[in-house]
Design a protein around this motif. Sequence first.
Motif, PDB file in Angstrom:
ATOM      1  N   VAL A  33     -28.498  25.237  45.474  1.00 53.18           N
ATOM      2  CA  VAL A  33     -29.699  24.826  44.732  1.00 53.18           C
ATOM      3  C   VAL A  33     -29.251  23.925  43.572  1.00 53.18           C
ATOM      4  N   LYS A  35     -31.610  22.024  41.705  1.00 50.44           N
ATOM      5  CA  LYS A  35     -32.784  21.607  40.924  1.00 50.44           C
ATOM      6  C   LYS A  35     -32.401  21.493  39.438  1.00 50.44           C
ATOM      7  N   TYR A  39     -28.879  22.438  37.455  1.00 50.01           N
ATOM      8  CA  TYR A  39     -28.870  23.394  36.349  1.00 50.01           C
ATOM      9  C   TYR A  39     -28.158  22.795  35.130  1.00 50.01           C
ATOM     10  N   LEU A  79     -38.105  22.531  47.355  1.00 54.08           N
ATOM     11  CA  LEU A  79     -38.498  23.945  47.232  1.00 54.08           C
ATOM     12  C   LEU A  79     -39.967  24.134  46.868  1.00 54.08           C
ATOM     13  N   LYS A 123     -43.945  28.872  53.228  1.00 55.78           N
ATOM     14  CA  LYS A 123     -43.648  29.872  52.200  1.00 55.78           C
ATOM     15  C   LYS A 123     -44.699  30.969  52.148  1.00 55.78           C
ATOM     16  N   MET A 157     -40.125  31.423  54.921  1.00 52.78           N
ATOM     17  CA  MET A 157     -39.466  31.533  53.616  1.00 52.78           C
ATOM     18  C   MET A 157     -40.290  32.371  52.643  1.00 52.78           C
ATOM     19  N   HIS A 159     -39.734  34.273  48.350  1.00 51.86           N
ATOM     20  CA  HIS A 159     -38.906  34.276  47.133  1.00 51.86           C
ATOM     21  C   HIS A 159     -39.146  35.592  46.404  1.00 51.86           C
ATOM     22  N   ASN A 191     -32.236  34.428  46.795  1.00 51.35           N
ATOM     23  CA  ASN A 191     -31.649  33.665  45.692  1.00 51.35           C
ATOM     24  C   ASN A 191     -30.271  34.258  45.392  1.00 51.35           C
ATOM     25  N   SER A 192     -29.688  33.869  44.260  1.00 44.84           N
ATOM     26  CA  SER A 192     -28.337  34.367  43.936  1.00 44.84           C
ATOM     27  C   SER A 192     -28.278  35.882  43.880  1.00 44.84           C
ATOM     28  N   ARG A 210     -30.280  30.895  49.312  1.00 47.62           N
ATOM     29  CA  ARG A 210     -30.560  29.808  48.360  1.00 47.62           C
ATOM     30  C   ARG A 210     -29.994  30.133  46.973  1.00 47.62           C
ATOM     31  N   PRO A 211     -28.685  30.235  46.836  1.00 44.47           N
ATOM     32  CA  PRO A 211     -28.142  30.548  45.518  1.00 44.47           C
ATOM     33  C   PRO A 211     -28.136  29.346  44.586  1.00 44.47           C
ATOM     34  N   GLY A 212     -28.526  29.601  43.343  1.00 47.67           N
ATOM     35  CA  GLY A 212     -28.427  28.592  42.298  1.00 47.67           C
ATOM     36  C   GLY A 212     -27.505  29.090  41.209  1.00 47.67           C
ATOM     37  N   ILE A 213     -28.023  29.965  40.364  1.00 48.65           N
ATOM     38  CA  ILE A 213     -27.341  30.332  39.127  1.00 48.65           C
ATOM     39  C   ILE A 213     -25.908  30.832  39.344  1.00 48.65           C
ATOM     40  N   TYR A 349     -29.334  30.562  32.524  1.00 47.34           N
ATOM     41  CA  TYR A 349     -30.103  29.453  33.114  1.00 47.34           C
ATOM     42  C   TYR A 349     -30.583  28.482  32.029  1.00 47.34           C
TER      43      TYR A 349
HETATM   44  C1  LIG Z   1     -34.474  28.300  41.743  1.00 51.71           C
HETATM   45  C2  LIG Z   1     -34.711  28.859  43.079  1.00 51.71           C
HETATM   46  C3  LIG Z   1     -33.678  29.509  43.768  1.00 51.71           C
HETATM   47  C4  LIG Z   1     -32.334  29.784  43.133  1.00 51.71           C
HETATM   48  O1  LIG Z   1     -32.461  30.871  42.260  1.00 51.71           O
HETATM   49  P1  LIG Z   1     -31.194  31.459  41.463  1.00 51.71           P
HETATM   50  O2  LIG Z   1     -31.733  32.635  40.769  1.00 51.71           O
HETATM   51  O3  LIG Z   1     -30.772  30.386  40.530  1.00 51.71           O
HETATM   52  O4  LIG Z   1     -30.168  31.765  42.470  1.00 51.71           O
HETATM   53  C5  LIG Z   1     -33.926  29.933  45.048  1.00 51.71           C
HETATM   54  N1  LIG Z   1     -35.122  29.739  45.637  1.00 51.71           N
HETATM   55  C6  LIG Z   1     -36.151  29.128  45.008  1.00 51.71           C
HETATM   56  C7  LIG Z   1     -37.458  28.961  45.699  1.00 51.71           C
HETATM   57  C8  LIG Z   1     -35.983  28.675  43.709  1.00 51.71           C
HETATM   58  O5  LIG Z   1     -36.995  28.072  43.080  1.00 51.71           O
END
Ligand SMILES: *Cc1c(COP(=O)(O)O)cnc(C)c1O
Length: 365
Positions: A33, A35, A39, A79, A123, A157, A159, A191-192, A210-213, A349
Amino acid sequence: MPRPVLATIHTESLRHNLQRMRRAVPDARVWAVVKANAYGHGIERVYDALRGADGFALLDLPEAERLRALGWRGPVLLLEGVFEPRDLELCSRLDLWHTVHCSEQVDWLAAHKTERPHRVFLKMNSGMNRLGFAPGSYRAAWTRLNALPQVEEISLMTHFSDADGERGIAHQVQAFADATRDLPGERSLANSAATLRHGADPAVRGDWVRPGIAVYGSAPDFPQHDIAHWDLQPTMTLSTRIIGVQQLKAGDSVGYGSSFTAAQPVRIGVVACGYADGYPRHCTTGTPVLVDGVRTQLLGRVSMDMIAVDLTPVPQAQLGTEVTMWGRAANGAVLAIDEVARSAGTLGYELMCALARRVPVVVAR
Ligand SMILES: *Cc1c(COP(=O)(O)O)cnc(C)c1O
């Protein structure tokens, strides 16, 4: 000489963290991720380190264009999907996969003229109540999408709202599983936090995580677990130097509002970093800081351009000594961004995303 404040992006740590997330879910594919300009790290700066991902997920169409401009030909997922009908033209042209979370987005797709049908991620709102179709209307949305010539493939999908916390994800996993039971298509849920904490469960792992942080070296469930627990490494260091030294007597105070008053004599360092650099103004006395790689603390209020730190544990400190606001010091010591964030009542974040434009950024190994 410019002000000494500097952000360093650690590409080897980005690689390490991405690998770490893969290890949590060996048979799933991984969206990195990126976005919010990765980060706050900068898409162009992280691209090379993260191109081992199976795809990039983000929200802004201009960011998707930047990824394509970098030469990325693999999957890119929007997303939040498109914001208006003509965004679909860019999706067709750049082959962007996009989320479909509301019936208007289905209408726009039905009216869209394209030679190349799109891959979409449908979604479900399984309980977070931000974006997505309610479980009861999900199947009808799927059926409608499935009948469109503009759609090539539909993935499923959702969340999680509480993957990092007490309530957990079981109720949402159940709602998603129930409503999608006999629908074909790849799944993406985690997510993470869900990837690290529940990645062993195939119903959570799905086909894509979908890992971001966590990729950016912040523990999603801090303070319950820290980055050392999850084997993650800081990917951004905010460093600077001491630009002044003062000797306080008992009763002397420092900074605006005199919010810190010395109980005994103390040597303090004045550090070139403040809230105009993205360091949170809500940090107060006691917030950890590394001086010459040694852990010490902030004293008093954060100003626009400066803070004061306690030099008691670092008698060797002087003008020019390295200060690490978060990240990794030259001697290898780590100050997790999560600890600083907690002192400010926020999350890693927010700190990494809020790095100020005036701070120069360098990319290092
Ligand atoms: C931001 C986001 C993520 C990543 O989330 P983290 O907590 O940073 O891992 C995954 N999925 C969606 C839909 C998001 O908006």
